[in-house]
Design a protein around this motif. Structure first.
Motif, PDB file in Angstrom:
ATOM      1  N   CYS A  30       0.862  -1.181   0.000  1.00  0.00           N
ATOM      2  CA  CYS A  30       0.000   0.000   0.000  1.00  0.00           C
ATOM      3  C   CYS A  30       0.900   1.232   0.000  1.00  0.00           C
ATOM      4  O   CYS A  30       1.857   1.300   0.776  1.00  0.00           O
ATOM      5  CB  CYS A  30      -0.906   0.004   1.222  1.00  0.00           C
ATOM      6  SG  CYS A  30      -1.943   1.491   1.334  1.00  0.00           S
ATOM      7  N   LEU A  32      -0.112   4.204   0.889  1.00  0.00           N
ATOM      8  CA  LEU A  32      -0.558   5.127   1.934  1.00  0.00           C
ATOM      9  C   LEU A  32       0.024   4.694   3.273  1.00  0.00           C
ATOM     10  O   LEU A  32       0.531   3.582   3.415  1.00  0.00           O
ATOM     11  CB  LEU A  32      -2.082   5.166   1.991  1.00  0.00           C
ATOM     12  CG  LEU A  32      -2.769   5.506   0.657  1.00  0.00           C
ATOM     13  CD1 LEU A  32      -4.276   5.507   0.808  1.00  0.00           C
ATOM     14  CD2 LEU A  32      -2.290   6.861   0.149  1.00  0.00           C
ATOM     15  N   ARG A  33      -0.052   5.558   4.229  1.00  0.00           N
ATOM     16  CA  ARG A  33       0.481   5.266   5.571  1.00  0.00           C
ATOM     17  C   ARG A  33      -0.470   5.823   6.620  1.00  0.00           C
ATOM     18  O   ARG A  33      -0.144   6.779   7.343  1.00  0.00           O
ATOM     19  CB  ARG A  33       1.896   5.858   5.725  1.00  0.00           C
ATOM     20  CG  ARG A  33       2.965   5.183   4.868  1.00  0.00           C
ATOM     21  CD  ARG A  33       3.198   3.735   5.280  1.00  0.00           C
ATOM     22  NE  ARG A  33       4.225   3.060   4.478  1.00  0.00           N
ATOM     23  CZ  ARG A  33       3.980   2.363   3.377  1.00  0.00           C
ATOM     24  NH1 ARG A  33       2.735   2.248   2.918  1.00  0.00           N
ATOM     25  NH2 ARG A  33       4.958   1.767   2.738  1.00  0.00           N
ATOM     26  N   CYS A  34      -1.627   5.208   6.747  1.00  0.00           N
ATOM     27  CA  CYS A  34      -2.605   5.669   7.733  1.00  0.00           C
ATOM     28  C   CYS A  34      -2.089   5.345   9.139  1.00  0.00           C
ATOM     29  O   CYS A  34      -1.673   4.208   9.399  1.00  0.00           O
ATOM     30  CB  CYS A  34      -3.940   4.963   7.535  1.00  0.00           C
ATOM     31  SG  CYS A  34      -4.627   5.131   5.874  1.00  0.00           S
ATOM     32  N   CYS A  37      -3.001   1.875  11.017  1.00  0.00           N
ATOM     33  CA  CYS A  37      -3.179   0.715  10.148  1.00  0.00           C
ATOM     34  C   CYS A  37      -2.713  -0.525  10.922  1.00  0.00           C
ATOM     35  O   CYS A  37      -1.603  -0.547  11.468  1.00  0.00           O
ATOM     36  CB  CYS A  37      -2.347   0.871   8.883  1.00  0.00           C
ATOM     37  SG  CYS A  37      -2.349  -0.590   7.825  1.00  0.00           S
ATOM     38  N   LEU A  43       2.379  -3.469   4.273  1.00  0.00           N
ATOM     39  CA  LEU A  43       2.479  -2.261   3.462  1.00  0.00           C
ATOM     40  C   LEU A  43       3.551  -2.326   2.382  1.00  0.00           C
ATOM     41  O   LEU A  43       3.358  -1.777   1.298  1.00  0.00           O
ATOM     42  CB  LEU A  43       2.696  -1.047   4.364  1.00  0.00           C
ATOM     43  CG  LEU A  43       1.560  -0.806   5.373  1.00  0.00           C
ATOM     44  CD1 LEU A  43       1.822   0.483   6.153  1.00  0.00           C
ATOM     45  CD2 LEU A  43       0.197  -0.766   4.703  1.00  0.00           C
ATOM     46  N   GLY A  74      -6.586  -5.391   1.750  1.00  0.00           N
ATOM     47  CA  GLY A  74      -5.135  -5.351   1.681  1.00  0.00           C
ATOM     48  C   GLY A  74      -4.535  -4.749   2.920  1.00  0.00           C
ATOM     49  O   GLY A  74      -5.102  -4.829   3.988  1.00  0.00           O
ATOM     50  N   GLY A  75      -3.407  -4.018   2.618  1.00  0.00           N
ATOM     51  CA  GLY A  75      -2.863  -3.535   1.359  1.00  0.00           C
ATOM     52  C   GLY A  75      -3.864  -2.675   0.599  1.00  0.00           C
ATOM     53  O   GLY A  75      -4.967  -2.412   1.061  1.00  0.00           O
ATOM     54  N   GLU A  76      -3.435  -2.231  -0.563  1.00  0.00           N
ATOM     55  CA  GLU A  76      -4.279  -1.354  -1.373  1.00  0.00           C
ATOM     56  C   GLU A  76      -4.663  -2.060  -2.681  1.00  0.00           C
ATOM     57  O   GLU A  76      -3.843  -2.162  -3.594  1.00  0.00           O
ATOM     58  CB  GLU A  76      -3.541  -0.044  -1.674  1.00  0.00           C
ATOM     59  CG  GLU A  76      -4.246   0.876  -2.640  1.00  0.00           C
ATOM     60  CD  GLU A  76      -5.687   1.171  -2.276  1.00  0.00           C
ATOM     61  OE1 GLU A  76      -5.941   1.709  -1.190  1.00  0.00           O
ATOM     62  OE2 GLU A  76      -6.596   0.837  -3.078  1.00  0.00           O
ATOM     63  N   GLY A 104      -7.939   2.946  -0.026  1.00  0.00           N
ATOM     64  CA  GLY A 104      -7.579   4.104   0.789  1.00  0.00           C
ATOM     65  C   GLY A 104      -7.784   5.409   0.045  1.00  0.00           C
ATOM     66  O   GLY A 104      -7.757   6.485   0.655  1.00  0.00           O
ATOM     67  N   TYR A 133      -7.991   5.169   6.586  1.00  0.00           N
ATOM     68  CA  TYR A 133      -8.390   5.004   7.989  1.00  0.00           C
ATOM     69  C   TYR A 133      -7.893   6.209   8.788  1.00  0.00           C
ATOM     70  O   TYR A 133      -6.721   6.577   8.698  1.00  0.00           O
ATOM     71  CB  TYR A 133      -7.804   3.725   8.556  1.00  0.00           C
ATOM     72  CG  TYR A 133      -8.035   3.588  10.046  1.00  0.00           C
ATOM     73  CD1 TYR A 133      -9.318   3.562  10.564  1.00  0.00           C
ATOM     74  CD2 TYR A 133      -6.963   3.486  10.932  1.00  0.00           C
ATOM     75  CE1 TYR A 133      -9.539   3.444  11.933  1.00  0.00           C
ATOM     76  CE2 TYR A 133      -7.169   3.362  12.293  1.00  0.00           C
ATOM     77  CZ  TYR A 133      -8.461   3.339  12.786  1.00  0.00           C
ATOM     78  OH  TYR A 133      -8.677   3.238  14.134  1.00  0.00           O
ATOM     79  N   GLN A 212      -7.040  -3.887   7.804  1.00  0.00           N
ATOM     80  CA  GLN A 212      -6.521  -2.736   8.488  1.00  0.00           C
ATOM     81  C   GLN A 212      -7.510  -2.253   9.534  1.00  0.00           C
ATOM     82  O   GLN A 212      -8.705  -2.307   9.346  1.00  0.00           O
ATOM     83  CB  GLN A 212      -6.200  -1.648   7.494  1.00  0.00           C
ATOM     84  CG  GLN A 212      -4.910  -1.878   6.772  1.00  0.00           C
ATOM     85  CD  GLN A 212      -4.934  -3.054   5.840  1.00  0.00           C
ATOM     86  OE1 GLN A 212      -5.934  -3.762   5.733  1.00  0.00           O
ATOM     87  NE2 GLN A 212      -3.837  -3.277   5.168  1.00  0.00           N
ATOM     88  N   ARG A 216     -10.249  -1.960   6.465  1.00  0.00           N
ATOM     89  CA  ARG A 216      -9.728  -2.384   5.188  1.00  0.00           C
ATOM     90  C   ARG A 216      -9.607  -3.894   5.138  1.00  0.00           C
ATOM     91  O   ARG A 216      -8.989  -4.521   5.818  1.00  0.00           O
ATOM     92  CB  ARG A 216      -8.383  -1.762   4.951  1.00  0.00           C
ATOM     93  CG  ARG A 216      -8.423  -0.251   4.919  1.00  0.00           C
ATOM     94  CD  ARG A 216      -9.162   0.235   3.723  1.00  0.00           C
ATOM     95  NE  ARG A 216      -8.731  -0.581   2.584  1.00  0.00           N
ATOM     96  CZ  ARG A 216      -7.593  -0.394   1.933  1.00  0.00           C
ATOM     97  NH1 ARG A 216      -6.808   0.576   2.257  1.00  0.00           N
ATOM     98  NH2 ARG A 216      -7.234  -1.181   0.937  1.00  0.00           N
TER      99      ARG A 216
HETATM  100  S1  SF4 Z   1      -5.338   1.443   6.411  1.00  0.00           S
HETATM  101 FE1  SF4 Z   1      -5.433   0.725   4.289  1.00  0.00          FE
HETATM  102  S2  SF4 Z   1      -4.987   2.580   3.053  1.00  0.00           S
HETATM  103 FE2  SF4 Z   1      -4.277   2.994   5.152  1.00  0.00          FE
HETATM  104  S3  SF4 Z   1      -2.094   2.406   5.202  1.00  0.00           S
HETATM  105 FE3  SF4 Z   1      -3.292   0.620   5.898  1.00  0.00          FE
HETATM  106  S4  SF4 Z   1      -3.612  -0.587   4.031  1.00  0.00           S
HETATM  107 FE4  SF4 Z   1      -3.035   1.472   3.368  1.00  0.00          FE
END
Ligand code: SF4
Length: 216
Positions: A30, A32-34, A37, A43, A74-76, A104, A133, A212, A216
């Protein structure tokens, strides 16, 4: 050319990540870095298992007919849109699958800035759960972990749930361990769950699922 999808894990039956009985494919990686997560180990885009579209289509096609849907998490998933879109083409040639995905990115971002493959996959979905997230907005909502995330019903196959409440968590026995599936209704679920299981002497499966924390 053989299309592959980098996969973290799969499950062949759940009721907590979409309507009805569904299979789930958690993709690897992924961008992104929420914060919060629950699956930071998933990731990176390396690792996981590269699986061909043919392989995944064969696995899904062999599932009993009562498994009516597949969910991409996922992951994305949108980071592997080309492979997942090809997979949807393959499986829908044989069965009228319901297809749901998490992303995301928002639907507006995907529509205006998404790649052709991302927009193609978006066009194949029955349901999209979108948005990152946001831990500060954690909420126990259906298939989402924070209040900014939205459920988009993109076809008339499914209707919004009557009550927008958490679908809960499932525990699956896998090998000698336990894995959990679902969107945690409470913050910091993973830490608390792992601690509680360890206290009871229960093993977690080696690559226990990592939807996630944020739905997710
Ligand atoms: S919550 Fe989803 S979009 Fe955000 S970092 Fe984790 S995998 Fe990526």
């Amino acid at each position: 050319m053989t299309t592959t999808i980098r996969v973290s894990r799969v499950t062949d039956r759940t009721t907590v990540l979409g309507p009805g009985l569904r299979a789930v494919i958690w993709v690897r990686g992924c961008p992104l870095r929420c914060v919060g997560c629950v699956a930071p180990e998933d990731l990176p885009f390396d690792g996981g298992t590269p699986r061909t579209v043919d392989d995944l289509a064969g696995w899904l096609g062999a599932l009993p007919a009562e498994i009516s849907g597949v969910t991409f998490s996922g992951g994305e998933p949108m980071a592997q849109a080309a492979g997942l879109s090809a997979l949807v083409d393959r499986i829908r040639a044989d069965r009228d699958w319901s297809v749901m995905s998490f992303s995301g990115w928002t639907i507006e971002h995907l529509r205006t800035h998404g790649s052709p493959a991302q927009r193609r996959l978006l066009g194949q979905l029955d349901i999209l759960v979108d948005g990152p997230y946001v831990a500060a907005r954690h909420a126990a909502l259906r298939w989402r972990g924070s209040a900014n995330q939205r459920l988009h019903f993109l076809t008339d196959r499914h209707s919004p749930p009557e009550r927008d409440t958490s679908a809960g968590i499932e525990l699956h026995l896998r090998g000698t361990g336990v894995e959990w599936v679902g969107v945690p209704p409470v913050r910091d679920f993973r830490t608390g769950f792992e601690s509680a299981m360890a206290d009871q002497g229960v093993l977690l499966a080696p690559s226990h699922p990592s939807p996630q924390e944020g739905g997710r």
